[in-house]
Each structure stands twice: as C-alpha cells, then as structure tokens.
Design an enzyme around this catalytic site. Structure first.
Site, PDB file in Angstrom:
ATOM      1  N   ASP A  30       0.871  -1.180   0.000  1.00 52.27           N
ATOM      2  CA  ASP A  30       0.000   0.000   0.000  1.00 52.27           C
ATOM      3  C   ASP A  30       0.904   1.226   0.000  1.00 52.27           C
ATOM      4  OD1 ASP A  30      -3.239   0.341   0.942  1.00 52.27           O
ATOM      5  OD2 ASP A  30      -1.958   2.125   0.951  1.00 52.27           O
ATOM      6  N   PHE A 152     -16.727 -11.552  -3.563  1.00 50.19           N
ATOM      7  CA  PHE A 152     -18.122 -11.537  -3.100  1.00 50.19           C
ATOM      8  C   PHE A 152     -18.167 -11.572  -1.580  1.00 50.19           C
ATOM      9  CE2 PHE A 152     -17.995 -13.529  -7.315  1.00 50.19           C
ATOM     10  CZ  PHE A 152     -18.917 -12.751  -8.007  1.00 50.19           C
ATOM     11  N   GLU A 155     -19.133  -8.023   4.542  1.00 54.50           N
ATOM     12  CA  GLU A 155     -18.519  -7.563   5.779  1.00 54.50           C
ATOM     13  C   GLU A 155     -19.155  -8.313   6.951  1.00 54.50           C
ATOM     14  OE1 GLU A 155     -18.151  -3.337   6.188  1.00 54.50           O
ATOM     15  OE2 GLU A 155     -17.669  -3.121   4.070  1.00 54.50           O
ATOM     16  N   PHE A 252     -32.138 -12.510   1.276  1.00 45.77           N
ATOM     17  CA  PHE A 252     -32.281 -11.133   0.785  1.00 45.77           C
ATOM     18  C   PHE A 252     -33.724 -10.756   0.481  1.00 45.77           C
ATOM     19  CE2 PHE A 252     -28.236  -8.903   0.480  1.00 45.77           C
ATOM     20  CZ  PHE A 252     -27.434  -9.888   1.020  1.00 45.77           C
ATOM     21  N   CYS A 263     -20.760  -1.563  -1.026  1.00 44.89           N
ATOM     22  CA  CYS A 263     -20.836  -2.247  -2.326  1.00 44.89           C
ATOM     23  C   CYS A 263     -22.174  -2.118  -3.034  1.00 44.89           C
ATOM     24  CB  CYS A 263     -20.529  -3.727  -2.148  1.00 44.89           C
ATOM     25  SG  CYS A 263     -18.797  -4.007  -1.890  1.00 44.89           S
ATOM     26  N   LYS A 266     -23.072   1.316  -4.531  1.00 44.68           N
ATOM     27  CA  LYS A 266     -22.060   1.705  -5.525  1.00 44.68           C
ATOM     28  C   LYS A 266     -22.181   0.862  -6.796  1.00 44.68           C
ATOM     29  CE  LYS A 266     -17.588   0.400  -4.810  1.00 44.68           C
ATOM     30  NZ  LYS A 266     -16.806  -0.084  -5.951  1.00 44.68           N
ATOM     31  N   LYS A 323     -24.812  -2.768   8.922  1.00 46.49           N
ATOM     32  CA  LYS A 323     -25.308  -4.083   9.324  1.00 46.49           C
ATOM     33  C   LYS A 323     -24.496  -4.517  10.545  1.00 46.49           C
ATOM     34  CE  LYS A 323     -22.541  -7.204   6.531  1.00 46.49           C
ATOM     35  NZ  LYS A 323     -22.595  -8.261   5.552  1.00 46.49           N
TER      36      LYS A 323
HETATM   37  C1  UDX Z   1     -22.364  -7.076  -0.276  1.00 44.34           C
HETATM   38  C2  UDX Z   1     -22.518  -8.375  -1.084  1.00 44.34           C
HETATM   39  O1  UDX Z   1     -23.381  -9.264  -0.384  1.00 44.34           O
HETATM   40  C3  UDX Z   1     -21.163  -8.995  -1.328  1.00 44.34           C
HETATM   41  O2  UDX Z   1     -21.297 -10.173  -2.117  1.00 44.34           O
HETATM   42  C4  UDX Z   1     -20.341  -7.953  -2.065  1.00 44.34           C
HETATM   43  O3  UDX Z   1     -19.206  -8.406  -2.599  1.00 44.34           O
HETATM   44  C5  UDX Z   1     -20.147  -6.755  -1.167  1.00 44.34           C
HETATM   45  O4  UDX Z   1     -21.454  -6.212  -0.903  1.00 44.34           O
HETATM   46  P1  UDX Z   1     -22.071  -6.387   2.262  1.00 44.34           P
HETATM   47  O5  UDX Z   1     -22.208  -4.992   1.758  1.00 44.34           O
HETATM   48  O6  UDX Z   1     -20.975  -6.693   3.192  1.00 44.34           O
HETATM   49  O7  UDX Z   1     -21.925  -7.410   1.028  1.00 44.34           O
HETATM   50  O8  UDX Z   1     -23.439  -6.732   3.026  1.00 44.34           O
HETATM   51  P2  UDX Z   1     -24.734  -7.598   2.764  1.00 44.34           P
HETATM   52  O9  UDX Z   1     -24.767  -8.690   3.742  1.00 44.34           O
HETATM   53  O10 UDX Z   1     -24.873  -7.940   1.336  1.00 44.34           O
HETATM   54  O11 UDX Z   1     -25.879  -6.551   3.172  1.00 44.34           O
HETATM   55  C6  UDX Z   1     -26.004  -5.314   2.503  1.00 44.34           C
HETATM   56  C7  UDX Z   1     -27.133  -4.494   3.065  1.00 44.34           C
HETATM   57  O12 UDX Z   1     -28.390  -5.073   2.731  1.00 44.34           O
HETATM   58  C8  UDX Z   1     -27.134  -4.331   4.585  1.00 44.34           C
HETATM   59  O13 UDX Z   1     -27.428  -2.984   4.916  1.00 44.34           O
HETATM   60  C9  UDX Z   1     -28.261  -5.251   5.053  1.00 44.34           C
HETATM   61  O14 UDX Z   1     -28.838  -4.823   6.244  1.00 44.34           O
HETATM   62  C10 UDX Z   1     -29.230  -5.119   3.873  1.00 44.34           C
HETATM   63  N1  UDX Z   1     -30.145  -6.248   3.732  1.00 44.34           N
HETATM   64  C11 UDX Z   1     -29.658  -7.505   3.465  1.00 44.34           C
HETATM   65  C12 UDX Z   1     -31.522  -6.041   3.832  1.00 44.34           C
HETATM   66  O15 UDX Z   1     -31.985  -4.920   4.038  1.00 44.34           O
HETATM   67  N2  UDX Z   1     -32.358  -7.118   3.642  1.00 44.34           N
HETATM   68  C13 UDX Z   1     -31.911  -8.375   3.371  1.00 44.34           C
HETATM   69  O16 UDX Z   1     -32.741  -9.276   3.207  1.00 44.34           O
HETATM   70  C14 UDX Z   1     -30.511  -8.578   3.285  1.00 44.34           C
END
Ligand code: UDX
Length: 432
Positions: A30, A152, A155, A252, A263, A266, A323
């Site tokens: 980095d 994928f 977090e 989801f 992610c 964006k 989350k």
């Molecule tokens: C996401 C993708 O899942 C991952 O594959 C990618 O590479 C990076 O982005 P992340 O952002 O870490 O991962 O969180 P994720 O678990 O996907 O949740 C994203 C958001 O969706 C959170 O704010 C969560 O609370 C919300 N969410 C998720 C809902 O509101 N409802 C759901 O049913 C699932």
C-alpha cells in the site's frame, strides 16, 4: 505461490491474509506508509471478526508481510492482485483512478511473466483497458496475463465467505492463467461451490449483476411495505411464504430500512450508469436505488405520523453500522435517519457496539453512549437501526421505566410485535 496484493483496504487485507493462511507467501503493498507501519505492528484499520487473529498468525509465521516498497512487492511475486478502491463518482460512475495507477506501476516494474488479477470491482471493459495500460508501460517485451476475479465478501463474514465461497469466478483469455489460478483456489473450491472459468467481460458483469440482483430483492420487498401496512399484513410472513418456493429462496427478502454498505449502492449505481451511458434502458436497475433512498427515511415519516411532533423530542438510535458485526457506516441508513431527525429539531442519543467513533466524524453534535440502556434513558422513542445481537435480549422493563414516552420503532423487524406491545411499548415495525 508467491502473491502480491495491491491495496491494504478491506478486500486486500481479507484476501491477502486468507491466501497466506492457505500456505502461500503473501506481500501486501500500500502506498500509505502509516497504514503499512500500523499493520506491521498488528494495528488493523478495520473491524472484521477473525481478521486480527488471521493476520497475527500468518504474519508471525512469516507468510504475510506488508510493504510500501512497490518494487519489492512486484519482484517477489508471481501473481499480483489489484484490490484498490474503486469509489463511486457523483454521477454514479466508477472512479478507477487507483486501478490505473496500480497498472502503470506494475507495467513499469514488471520483470518476468506474471498474472495480474483484478479483484477491485470495475465496469465491463476495464480489464481490457488496464491490460493496454500495463503493456504501454513495460520497459521490455515481458509477457503477462490478465484475470478478472471479482470478490463476493460480505462484511462481518468476509473470512468465512473467502474460505467457503459459493463460487469463484475467474475471467481470462489465457489457458495458462486459468491453470495457475485454479491451482491457487483448489483447496477451497468444491463441487457445490465451483470455480467458474469464463471470459473477462462475463466475470466483470457477473459481479455487478449479482449485487444488483441482491439489491433488487431488497427493494422489491421494501416496495411492498406500505401495502402490507395498509391492509394489516406482515411483510415477514410474505417473505416466509415466498421463500419456501425453491425458485425464489429465502435470502435477501428482508424488508426494513433499506440497504447500506460500500458495495450494493455503488455497484447498482455503476451498473445503472453504464447502461445509460451506452444508451440502454436502465429503468429497472435505477429504481432499485430510488426505492432504497426513500426507504431509508420511511421510518422517520412513520415516527412523525405516530408521535405527531419530533421537534424537541429525544430519540435513541440503536445501531449505526450498515449491518451488524462491522464498524462500517458507509451508506448506512442511520446517517439518513439521524440527519432527517436533526432537521426536524429532535435531540439524538446513539449507541453502536463498534461504530460510535466512525459516526463521530459525521455527527459530532449527537450524544454517544456506551450501552443501550443509558442511550434510551429519558427518550421519547427508540429506533432500532442495526440488528446487533445485543439488542435482542435486553431488560426491556428497565428500559421502559427509564423512558419518557414508550415508542419503539423497529427498523429491522427483530422484535415480536405482540410481546413488545404487551410489555408496554408502542411498537411499530416495518410493513407489519
Ligand atoms: C455485499 C454483497 O453481499 C457482497 O457479495 C459484495 O461483494 C459486497 O457487498 P455487504 O455490503 O458486506 O456485502 O453486506 P450484505 O450482507 O450484502 O448486506 C447489505 C445491506 O443489505 C445491509 O445494509 C443489510 O442490512 C441489507 N439487507 C440484506 C436487507 O436490508 N435485507 C436483506 O434481506 C438482506
């Protein structure tokens, strides 16, 4: 294998430390020397369960190193992963400046055949242009191959996601690169979670399409929320009833206060932008973002409706991160909710198990607490924003006694409506 990872951010650190744990020799580069020095002293810039232990173990056993010496990182590796940031531009486009800078440096310093792998999320066509940038910076005719290998990682569960992936996507036009990369991932790929070898363009689009599909499912459910509320239905029951259909599945489908994180927003914005830039219809993809934007403040409208007055009210916000199990507040609904409530003239108390410090940078004017009880004391309402497990089993009687009014707005539908009303709360969930 000898691996260099460009970028000690979230993806670079998780991927680098997992590769080292698989027995590879990894050097993470980095250009932020302070960050590198910190990492060398095992000061990890992000909170991710298990990451500290993984870094400590592999660093002390000599398989994981950190450097700000780019020549060293390149010369000591056979595979170079580019895992730098690709932030969102104001118009939804993707800023690939850091990927371009990495490509220029790699091109100038390439000393023998290597595979250059892009892990950063980049718009379709980027791998091709990065290949040309590397080529034009070479000091002599050195062969190299490009691979698109999107991540994928979620977090909070990133290490498990890396070690037990649903699939590994490799995009390339080189048989040799496929062979080496398949070898690298051999230990963690299985029949049910295969390695998908495909074209570079396919790999690039798979990443965007996956995140857009996940977001679409959330926005789809969120759009049904007012309908459920009007007719006394429960969105949780709707999700359950839908999820048992194998073709739909259960994941989801949770309605709530909208999706956050670095992610989803964006990537959906970027996909929408690319479609529009190419003159194609982006209406479905764009509506995912538009619905989400409204959903983030839907709960404030509900509060206004139920509480009648927000000016002068004292509101407790439980949870700030986008989350649970992360201190990340990027695109978190909590930011929109707090700023709306402040605009209405409310006083805000907040508590998050990990994200208080990050939020202080954005809202120095709100009151920060170290536990949910003192955060709620004297408040008119509690808003549950992030479903950290600590919020599930609290002494609710004690909380009720300490509150001025008994409003509980559950942005994630984690509580039982009947139980909460029975206890004495004026309970309101989302879509139920
Ligand atoms: C996401 C993708 O899942 C991952 O594959 C990618 O590479 C990076 O982005 P992340 O952002 O870490 O991962 O969180 P994720 O678990 O996907 O949740 C994203 C958001 O969706 C959170 O704010 C969560 O609370 C919300 N969410 C998720 C809902 O509101 N409802 C759901 O049913 C699932």
């Amino acid at each position: 294998m000898k691996i260099a990872v460009f970028g000690a951010g979230y993806v670079g650190l998780v991927s680098g430390s997992c590769f080292s744990d698989m027995g590879n020799s990894v050097i993470i580069y980095d250009n932020d020397s302070e960050k590198i020095n910190d990492l060398d002293r095992l000061k990890i810039p992000i909170y991710e369960p298990g990451l500290y232990d993984l870094i400590r173990k592999n660093h002390s056993e000599g398989r994981l190193q950190f450097t700000n010496n780019v020549k060293r990182a390149i010369s000591e590796s056979d595979l170079i992963f580019i895992a730098v940031g690709t932030p969102e531009g104001e118009d939804g486009s993707t800023d690939i400046t850091q990927v371009i800078q990495a490509a220029e440096i790699i091109g100038r310093n390439l000393d023998k055949y290597k595979i250059i792998i892009i892990k950063s999320t980049v718009p379709v066509g980027t791998n091709e242009s990065i290949k040309n940038i590397i080529k034009s910076n070479l000091t002599s005719e050195i062969p190299f191959d490009m691979v698109s290998n999107p991540e994928f990682l979620r977090e909070g569960t990133a290490i498990r996601d890396f070690m037990l992936p649903d699939r590994i996507v490799l995009g390339s036009d080189s048989g040799k690169a496929f062979e080496i990369m398949t070898d690298l991932y051999q230990g963690i790929a299985h029949t049910e979670n295969p390695i998908i070898c495909t074209s570079i363009q396919n790999a690039e689009i798979i990443k965007y399409a996956s995140n857009a599909m996940l977001s679409a499912r959330i926005s789809f459910m969120n759009q049904l929320v007012p309908l459920c509320e009007k007719y006394g239905a429960d969105i949780k029951e709707i999700s359950k009833g839908m999820g048992y259909d194998d073709r739909i599945g259960t994941k989801f489908l949770q309605a709530g206060i909208g999706f956050g994180g670095s992610c989803l927003h964006k990537d959906v914005s970027s996909l929408s932008y690319i479609l529009k830039e190419n003159g194609f219809d982006n209406s479905l993809i764009q509506s995912i973002i538009d619905i989400n934007k409204k959903q983030k403040i839907f709960i404030v409208e509900k509060m206004l409706d139920k509480m009648k007055e927000l000016e002068g009210a004292k509101i407790a916000i439980w949870g700030l991160s986008f989350k649970p199990d992360t201190d990340d507040i990027r695109e978190s609904p909590s930011i929109d909710i707090i700023s709306e409530l402040l605009d209405y003239g409310a006083t805000i108390n907040v508590y998050d198990p990990q994200a208080n410090n990050n939020m202080r940078q954005i809202f120095p004017e709100v009151n920060y607490f170290n536990d949910p009880y003192s955060c709620a004391a004297g408040c008119n309402a509690i808003v549950l924003v992030t479903e950290w497990s600590i919020f599930k089993n609290l002494e609710f009687k004690k909380i009720l006694e300490s509150m001025k009014d008994k409003f509980l707005f559950d942005g994630r539908n984690i509580y039982d409506k009947f139980d909460m009303n029975h206890l004495g709360f004026k309970y309101y969930g989302i879509g139920r």
